[in-house]
Design an enzyme around this catalytic site. Sequence first.
Site, PDB file in Angstrom:
ATOM      1  N   ALA A 155      42.561  40.988  37.315  1.00  0.00           N
ATOM      2  CA  ALA A 155      41.833  41.864  36.402  1.00  0.00           C
ATOM      3  C   ALA A 155      41.609  41.181  35.059  1.00  0.00           C
ATOM      4  O   ALA A 155      40.511  41.250  34.484  1.00  0.00           O
ATOM      5  CB  ALA A 155      42.593  43.171  36.200  1.00  0.00           C
ATOM      6  N   TYR A 156      42.624  40.528  34.550  1.00  0.00           N
ATOM      7  CA  TYR A 156      42.509  39.850  33.259  1.00  0.00           C
ATOM      8  C   TYR A 156      41.476  38.733  33.324  1.00  0.00           C
ATOM      9  O   TYR A 156      40.606  38.617  32.440  1.00  0.00           O
ATOM     10  CB  TYR A 156      43.868  39.293  32.844  1.00  0.00           C
ATOM     11  CG  TYR A 156      43.891  38.674  31.475  1.00  0.00           C
ATOM     12  CD1 TYR A 156      43.899  39.477  30.339  1.00  0.00           C
ATOM     13  CD2 TYR A 156      43.894  37.295  31.296  1.00  0.00           C
ATOM     14  CE1 TYR A 156      43.913  38.924  29.066  1.00  0.00           C
ATOM     15  CE2 TYR A 156      43.904  36.732  30.037  1.00  0.00           C
ATOM     16  CZ  TYR A 156      43.915  37.548  28.926  1.00  0.00           C
ATOM     17  OH  TYR A 156      43.920  36.990  27.670  1.00  0.00           O
TER      18      TYR A 156
END
Length: 298
Positions: A155-156
């Site tokens: 996600a990051y």
Amino acid sequence: MPVDRKPLHGRVAVVTGAARGLGAAMAGVLVERGARVALLGREERTLARVRDSLPEGTSACWEADVTDDRGMFRVGAEIRARLGPPSVVVANAGVAEGGPFTESDPAVWRRVVEVNLIGSAITARTFLPDLIDTRGYLLQVASLASIGAAPMMSAYCASKAGVESFAHALRAEVAHRRVGVGIAYINWTDTDMVRDADEHAVLRELRGHMPAPARKVFPAAYVAGRLVAAVERRRASVYVPRWLRSTQLVRAAMPPVVTWLSRRELPRLAAAEPFSATGLLGAGGRADQAADRGGPPV
């Protein structure tokens, strides 16, 4: 051409994610350079501590969620009324999550992307009219993860690759309006996010397997100083540490190298300690707990 020694004097700067870490450090440097700073973040008490640590009258704080369009537009109007139109905006707010993608909580995964990517876009949308009027500058805080993705941080990495692309597109779109858009590529910085990540064995081990220069953690004050210098010079990009610039030359080769290392190392790490999702990293829980105990934020 010589650079104005005080290009930020009298200007209004907005910093998101200003309650702690890099955002708070940048606010301090911006004030030192003569700017008045609007501090934006999710935690009113912590923001107030940052405001109170700065010289009186140099800053004001607003509790705001960067993913809330209406809330951000309301805060933007209040900043204009109280401080004046911003000519500097730092889109710094960010969170992370670690662990296997298949085991991640969909809501947490989505929240990381919403804060880091959608929140940056909402920040730009809120203040872009001011930057057009003032011929100002927006600094988008990105990451080494914008250039080379890492396992266990899907996600990051997705969100930071997104903000890099967004900033490039926005820069081209507003260049004729005399608005500058810069991208800050930063590596490990001593913030809650990195400290939270180091509490999880797999993320700590993955960082430990990076080359020595790539796993070094830099003080937030040092990174803030470099980023504010880039703001003063309206840089298109800034790299902290400086050697990160060289990764742009080899970014096409990075995914296969990361895949090869992961194929070798992840099974060994999983055998030592099963992987699990970390939940949100850098969301501020530890600092709140310390404040509740009467101690300093961590």
